[in-house]
Design an enzyme around this catalytic site. Sequence first.
Site, PDB file in Angstrom:
ATOM      1  N   GLY A  58     -66.766  -1.564 -53.892  1.00 13.60           N
ATOM      2  CA  GLY A  58     -66.212  -2.565 -52.999  1.00 13.60           C
ATOM      3  C   GLY A  58     -65.456  -1.912 -51.859  1.00 13.60           C
ATOM      4  O   GLY A  58     -65.729  -0.770 -51.479  1.00 13.60           O
ATOM      5  N   CYS A  59     -64.499  -2.620 -51.310  1.00 10.44           N
ATOM      6  CA  CYS A  59     -63.703  -2.098 -50.205  1.00 10.44           C
ATOM      7  C   CYS A  59     -63.045  -0.782 -50.588  1.00 10.44           C
ATOM      8  O   CYS A  59     -62.371  -0.698 -51.616  1.00 10.44           O
ATOM      9  CB  CYS A  59     -62.644  -3.122 -49.813  1.00 10.44           C
ATOM     10  SG  CYS A  59     -61.476  -2.516 -48.589  1.00 10.44           S
TER      11      CYS A  59
END
Length: 236
Positions: A58-59
């Site tokens: 993810g981020c």
Amino acid sequence: MNKYLFALGAIAFAAWTFIGGGLGISAAQEKAVKLPPPAIDTPAAAQAGTATAVFAGGCFWGVQAVFQHTQGVLNAVSGYSGGEASTATYRQIGTGRTGHAESVQITYDPKQISYGKLLQIYFSVAHDPTTLNRQGPDSGPQYRSAVFYQGAEQKKVTEAYIAQLDAAKTFPRKIVTQVTPLTAFYPAEAYHQDYATLNPNQPYIARFDLPKIENLKAALPEVWREKPVLVAQAGK
């Protein structure tokens, strides 16, 4: 979803979070998964000097922050892996068509922490390995769960641990993490480095990333470090 657009839209939510008790509320919503350590790991004595691991989950802001608070980690750099050098920019990877994933390159001392322990942190608190091409509000292949292994040993330990966790049904769904060889890692733009530490009140960080840091402290206190090792200070 563009994290900056999310941040603007989340200001009201963030204000409610802080009024209602701040980090405690967010942390309660983002519980870590208690995981056993890997049954197969690389002994500390088997490695000399430093080593690196590259994880995508993810981020990269939150993944970087988690490992910056981990004992034995010497540096954690946000960047891109899986695509070509010519497309390794934030603007281009946001299209989801470059092959890149937002990744973190972790440089660590294998005498202090093992590769398997890093995997335990990665699967337990850094991200959810059961969501395909999505983490929180972010969706697309650039936010996929992936381990970019370096050498046969990392591949063996990673695949064995995923099999171990799936067999034990530690998650309600099957792990979808890609296990793929690292071809290259490209550091992200300077403004992405140390982002969670430098912007703790940014709504996205407050909602999705600070809870991960608190979960590391609560779930794996043996590896917790209070002061993060920052890219801006590494090697000084």
